[in-house]
Scaffold this motif. Sequence first.
Motif, short mmCIF file in Angstrom:
data_model
loop_
_atom_site.label_atom_id
_atom_site.label_comp_id
_atom_site.label_asym_id
_atom_site.label_seq_id
_atom_site.Cartn_x
_atom_site.Cartn_y
_atom_site.Cartn_z
N LEU A 53 0.82 -1.17 0.02
CA LEU A 53 0.12 -0.03 0.00
C LEU A 53 0.93 1.30 -0.07
N VAL A 54 1.79 1.30 0.93
CA VAL A 54 2.80 2.53 1.06
C VAL A 54 3.54 2.72 -0.27
N LEU A 55 4.13 1.69 -0.78
CA LEU A 55 4.77 1.72 -2.04
C LEU A 55 3.89 2.28 -3.13
N ALA A 56 2.56 1.97 -3.27
CA ALA A 56 1.83 2.27 -4.26
C ALA A 56 1.34 3.66 -3.96
N GLY A 57 1.89 4.60 -2.79
CA GLY A 57 1.63 5.90 -2.78
C GLY A 57 0.65 6.19 -1.66
N GLU A 58 -0.06 5.18 -1.23
CA GLU A 58 -1.32 5.04 -0.09
C GLU A 58 -0.67 5.48 1.22
N ARG A 59 -1.37 6.20 1.98
CA ARG A 59 -0.82 6.42 3.37
C ARG A 59 -2.11 5.96 4.33
N PRO A 60 -2.11 4.32 4.56
CA PRO A 60 -2.78 4.08 5.57
C PRO A 60 -2.75 4.60 7.02
N GLY A 61 -4.22 5.11 7.67
CA GLY A 61 -3.98 5.73 8.86
C GLY A 61 -5.15 5.21 9.86
N VAL A 62 -5.15 5.42 11.09
CA VAL A 62 -6.32 5.28 11.84
C VAL A 62 -5.99 6.45 13.19
N THR A 63 -7.10 6.71 13.65
CA THR A 63 -7.24 7.55 14.89
C THR A 63 -7.78 6.86 16.09
N LEU A 64 -6.80 6.87 17.05
CA LEU A 64 -7.47 6.11 18.62
C LEU A 64 -8.31 6.92 19.17
N PHE A 65 -7.99 7.97 19.54
CA PHE A 65 -8.77 8.84 20.29
C PHE A 65 -8.20 10.39 20.30
N GLU A 66 -9.21 11.23 20.73
CA GLU A 66 -8.74 12.65 20.62
C GLU A 66 -8.62 13.06 22.29
N VAL A 67 -7.58 13.48 22.37
CA VAL A 67 -7.37 14.05 23.74
C VAL A 67 -8.00 15.20 24.10
N MET A 68 -7.86 16.25 22.88
CA MET A 68 -8.56 17.43 23.20
C MET A 68 -8.58 17.84 21.71
N PRO A 69 -9.70 18.93 21.41
CA PRO A 69 -9.73 19.13 19.89
C PRO A 69 -8.31 19.47 19.08
N GLY A 70 -8.00 18.72 18.04
CA GLY A 70 -6.94 19.02 17.35
C GLY A 70 -5.63 18.22 18.03
N LEU A 71 -5.86 17.45 19.11
CA LEU A 71 -4.83 16.66 19.70
C LEU A 71 -5.35 15.24 19.91
N ALA A 72 -4.96 14.47 18.99
CA ALA A 72 -5.32 13.17 18.93
C ALA A 72 -3.99 12.15 19.02
N LEU A 73 -4.22 11.05 19.55
CA LEU A 73 -3.36 10.02 19.15
C LEU A 73 -3.85 9.31 18.06
N LYS A 74 -2.87 9.43 16.76
CA LYS A 74 -3.40 8.68 15.74
C LYS A 74 -2.04 8.37 15.06
N PHE A 75 -2.31 7.40 13.98
CA PHE A 75 -1.26 6.72 13.24
C PHE A 75 -1.44 6.70 11.71
N GLU A 76 -0.29 7.11 11.10
CA GLU A 76 -0.46 7.00 9.68
C GLU A 76 1.20 6.52 9.08
N VAL A 77 0.86 5.65 8.14
CA VAL A 77 2.09 4.77 7.82
C VAL A 77 2.49 5.62 6.59
N GLU A 78 3.60 6.17 6.69
CA GLU A 78 4.36 6.68 5.35
C GLU A 78 5.64 5.87 5.11
N PRO A 79 6.45 6.26 4.15
CA PRO A 79 7.65 5.48 3.71
C PRO A 79 8.70 5.26 4.85
N LEU A 80 8.98 6.46 5.45
CA LEU A 80 10.12 6.17 6.51
C LEU A 80 9.46 5.25 7.58
#
Length: 490
Positions: A53-80
């Motif tokens: 997926l990442v090699l094809a240029g996609e950036r799969p991601g998911v947000t766990l929860f928001e601590v407060m607006p604009g501050l979230a624990l979130k994941f996104e997979v990029e090449p590095l």
Amino acid sequence: TMTPATTILLALAVPLVGAVLIAAAHRAPNVRETVTMVTASVLFLLVVSLTPLVLAGERPGVTLFEVMPGLALKFEVEPLGMLFGLIASGLWIVNSLYSIGYMRGNDEQHQTRFYVCFAGALASAIGIAFAGNLLTLFVFYEALTLITYPLVTHAGTDEARRGGRVYLGLLVGTSIVFLLVAIIWTWQLTGSIDFKPGGMFHGKTGNATLGALLALYVFGIGKAALMPFHRWLPAAMVAPVPVSALLHAVAVVKAGVFSVVKVVVYVFGVNEIAGLASVQWLPFVAGFTIIAASIVALRSDNLKRRLAYSTVSQLSYVVLAVALLTPLSVIGAALHIVTHALGKITLFFAAGAIYTAAHKTEVSELDGIGRRMPWTMGAFAIGSLSMIGLPPAVGFVSKWYILSGAMATGQWGAVAVLVAGTLLSAGYLLPIVYRAFFLSPAPAGGDHQVHGEAPLTMVVAVSASAFGTVALFFYPEALLALSRQLAGPG
């Protein structure tokens, strides 16, 4: 079918579930170690499944929860992050195999705690690799420091506790005093903590502020072991060898240089800060660390200490590469995270095998040991070639890109540092190989007889990582494809 979001969450959950099962199996060593191997393998397969997926240029991601607006624990997979996730999860399999032989061969205490903390460290490393913003990176960065502390102090001696205090003090201290301040300041300036290709600061602040922020980030990420905040790394050498391998090759220092590269690419933006006077100091700090640490390594007779300072030096190649701010050198920085991991884990595995089979810890005691331990020392020779940057080891590929980046932009000071660093690493590694194979063994006292190789699982592990070091030299396509995406447009 599993969605990429589910895969990401599973990759974080699997090592934690593994840790619980390992703890539950503490009375049955064979079951405990089987659980470790299965957990490591499942994690690796999950991470690998995200790669196309990442090699094809996609950036799969998911947000766990928001601590407060604009501050979230979130994941996104990029090449590095993909590169770091692959190397951490892949080497966990080899390291687990090695640990079984090492922990049993040396009759280590607290083996269950060791495997539990190891699994926790891998969960933290994956959290760092897949972090989608600065908050998530910071949370898992701190978690990695705390979960590896019991591993550093594993021996329970005064010396181990002293080493652990330096480890914890420096890593927690730098991250709270510098890194946390940098993250809050970034949020205040840009209103965001999300990683963004091309950087977050477009015209939002002046050059002097950018220079100050870069300093806070680079020194706040103490795991990158830039001088003067490198002392935790040699202090942590009191730990058993599989832990040293985890610290130096798999998780901890890799989390450090990974975070530095990630911040430069996705917080500052390579093109945004290229040419700014306020960031020109970074190549000098990295260059100084490369040379100074190499000189300490050259003068150390203790094998683990020599390898520890080699790590301090090699990590700064990554920092230097990204500090050159050219597309080629950024590719080199990403590649060097992987090539150093493979080469260095091979060297530490060899050091532990020598200790387990022969109880030798000093370089001066290794005369002729290659004749008794040909597999171990052969692997050590391959790891050494990779550290120096010579073919047919994969370290050559990353150094080639770093050097090309420096030469393409006429940064001759960096070229000089790279050449000097290469000569120095040859100076502290090749004599060990020479001693092992070309000098005759000292007449042995009764108990110092080397009877042969270390336990089989250790020999298999050190051979596997050495094989990987050579194989990736001939087949680096996937690594290059991921690294090149970093140097892409913007």
